[in-house]
Write an enzyme that holds these catalytic residues in place. Structure first.
Site, PDB file in Angstrom:
ATOM      1  N   ALA A  42      10.098  34.028  24.676  1.00 10.95           N
ATOM      2  CA  ALA A  42       9.552  33.691  26.000  1.00 10.95           C
ATOM      3  C   ALA A  42       9.695  32.205  26.307  1.00 10.95           C
ATOM      4  CB  ALA A  42       8.080  34.096  26.074  1.00 10.95           C
ATOM      5  N   GLN A  91      11.741  28.442  26.972  1.00 11.90           N
ATOM      6  CA  GLN A  91      12.704  28.102  28.034  1.00 11.90           C
ATOM      7  C   GLN A  91      14.161  28.185  27.576  1.00 11.90           C
ATOM      8  OE1 GLN A  91      12.856  24.339  29.774  1.00 11.90           O
ATOM      9  NE2 GLN A  91      12.398  23.190  27.921  1.00 11.90           N
ATOM     10  N   ARG A 143       5.976  19.402  19.286  1.00 13.32           N
ATOM     11  CA  ARG A 143       5.219  18.285  18.717  1.00 13.32           C
ATOM     12  C   ARG A 143       4.046  17.958  19.630  1.00 13.32           C
ATOM     13  NH1 ARG A 143       8.177  13.048  16.251  1.00 13.32           N
ATOM     14  NH2 ARG A 143       6.414  11.663  16.078  1.00 13.32           N
ATOM     15  N   ASN A 203       6.254  23.643  11.339  1.00 16.20           N
ATOM     16  CA  ASN A 203       7.437  24.473  11.566  1.00 16.20           C
ATOM     17  C   ASN A 203       8.037  24.975  10.268  1.00 16.20           C
ATOM     18  OD1 ASN A 203       7.624  24.873  14.326  1.00 16.20           O
ATOM     19  ND2 ASN A 203       8.199  22.745  14.623  1.00 16.20           N
ATOM     20  N   ASN A 246      13.362  22.824  16.253  1.00 22.20           N
ATOM     21  CA  ASN A 246      13.332  21.538  15.541  1.00 22.20           C
ATOM     22  C   ASN A 246      12.161  21.402  14.581  1.00 22.20           C
ATOM     23  OD1 ASN A 246      15.581  20.014  16.301  1.00 22.20           O
ATOM     24  ND2 ASN A 246      14.768  19.878  18.384  1.00 22.20           N
ATOM     25  N   ASP A 292      24.898  18.329  20.831  1.00 27.89           N
ATOM     26  CA  ASP A 292      25.277  16.927  20.641  1.00 27.89           C
ATOM     27  C   ASP A 292      26.803  16.796  20.712  1.00 27.89           C
ATOM     28  OD1 ASP A 292      22.464  16.198  19.772  1.00 27.89           O
ATOM     29  OD2 ASP A 292      23.003  17.714  18.310  1.00 27.89           O
ATOM     30  N   HIS A 308      20.078  16.487  13.246  1.00 24.77           N
ATOM     31  CA  HIS A 308      19.842  16.640  14.686  1.00 24.77           C
ATOM     32  C   HIS A 308      18.622  15.786  15.046  1.00 24.77           C
ATOM     33  CE1 HIS A 308      19.708  18.397  18.637  1.00 24.77           C
ATOM     34  NE2 HIS A 308      18.424  18.663  18.458  1.00 24.77           N
TER      35      HIS A 308
END
Ligand code: NDP
Length: 324
Positions: free
Chosen positions: A13, A15, A92, A105, A131, A159, A187
């Site tokens: 759900a 983005q 975060r 995470n 991330n 990137d 990353h």
């Protein structure tokens, strides 16, 4: 018609997923003759929003979409999946240190690694987007001893696309004229966008731009592009991240002779510590990624490669207790 493949997407759900799911269902990832079954995972609080995504998927009536599994159960998500795009991750918070984010995470990716190990197809291909992606992938790999670490990668492709776009704009060339761009490392802001081996219309990129532009504009622009998007949009990049994820998975499935940047388990190439999930230039054939070898690395590049390695080593030390 081919038999369907099963594709798991976590954070269904969110983005990025909102851009990703519809494109995958339309055939953009695996082609117009490949039916798919989607397995969408969300946390319980976001299941209602995920139901909305499901309703919209129904309304699209995609011919290739055979079924959708929607769940908050990690084990169920990964049963027999051929591809897993691990997008969901906790954001975060305002008072959160990077080390807190790594741990929060890390727990999520440990559980998901275990579930992939137990329930996924033995040939599953796993892309970590959430991330801190490289270290999340490192944790998932550690939790999945029965899978080959080569079945995991962490996303650097956005990137990579950003670097190509910047160099094309600077030299006034078509996007497709730019080849052999590399993003090395993590990353994060320590990533190293490298044009040392890049060409534009067959000419060495370094002969077309000056060193000052590379060091003071190109590298920081690519490194900070995510922040620039957040400042402009008020939200992090989503459509471009989804496109990058889709592009990498398509290349992994179909192969590519172009160099692409993606973070994989280091085999010690270029002196990078073994087992770190580090971004290298790779080519892909028959579902296997191979690091492009024997590139000359100058002193400036070497120090950039090492700086990103040091950050990844610190991240690994921060989550060491999660590995047991
Ligand atoms: P997004 O969909 O915007 O982002 C998801 C993750 O992708 C974030 O960690 C984000 O990092 C990361 N990301 C990686 N590369 C990029 C990039 N280039 N640009 C932007 N983001 C990038 O987050 P939302 O908050 O909209 O959605 C996350 C969803 O995940 C929520 O619905 C939440 O409920 C769900 N979730 C699911 C879990 C699960 O399935 N087990 C666990 C935790 C959350 P960054 O934050 O640095 O932008």
């Amino acid at each position: 018609m081919k038999p369907p493949v099963r594709i798991a997407i976590t954070g269904g759900a969110g983005q990025i997923a909102y851009s990703l799911i519809f494109r995958i269902a339309s055939g953009e990832m695996l082609g117009p003759d490949q039916p798919v079954i989607l397995h969408l995972l969300e946390v319980p609080a976001a299941l209602k929003a995920l139901k909305g995504v499901l309703l919209e998927l129904e309304d699209c009536g995609y011919p290739l979409l055979q079924n959708v599994v929607m769940t908050d159960d990690t084990n169920l998500t990964f049963i027999d999946v051929d591809y897993a795009l691990l997008v969901g991750a906790a954001p975060r918070g305002p008072d959160m240190e990077r080390s807190d984010l790594l741990k929060v995470n890390g727990e999520i990716f440990k559980v998901q690694g275990k579930a992939l190990n137990e329930f996924a197809s033995r040939d599953v291909k796993v892309l970590v987007v959430g991330n801190p992606a490289n270290t999340n992938a490192y944790i998932a790999i550690s939790a999945a001893p029965d899978l080959n670490p080569k079945q995991f990668t962490a996303m650097m492709r956005l990137d990579h696309h950003r670097a190509i776009a910047q160099l094309a704009a600077k030299t006034g060339a078509e996007i497709t004229a730019v080849k052999n761009i590399i993003i090395w490392g993590n990353h994060s802001a320590t990533q190293y966008p490298d044009i040392s081996h890049a060409t534009v219309n067959g000419q060495p990129a370094k002969s077309l731009v000056d060193q000052d532009w590379i060091v003071n504009e190109f590298i920081p622009t690519v490194q900070q592009r995510g922040t620039e998007v957040i400042k402009a949009r008020g939200k992090s990049s989503a459509a471009s991240a989804a496109f990058a994820a889709l592009s990498l998975m398509r290349d992994w499935a179909m192969g590519t002779e172009q160099w692409v940047s993606t973070a994989i388990v280091s085999d010690g190439s270029y002196g990078i510590a073994k087992d770190l999930v580090y971004s290298f230039p790779v080519t892909i054939k028959n579902g296997e990624m191979s690091i492009v070898q024997d590139l000359e690395i100058d002193e400036f590049s070497r120090s950039c490669l090492q700086a990103s390695q040091r950050e990844l080593e610190q991240e690994r030390d921060t989550i060491a207790d999660l590995l047991h």
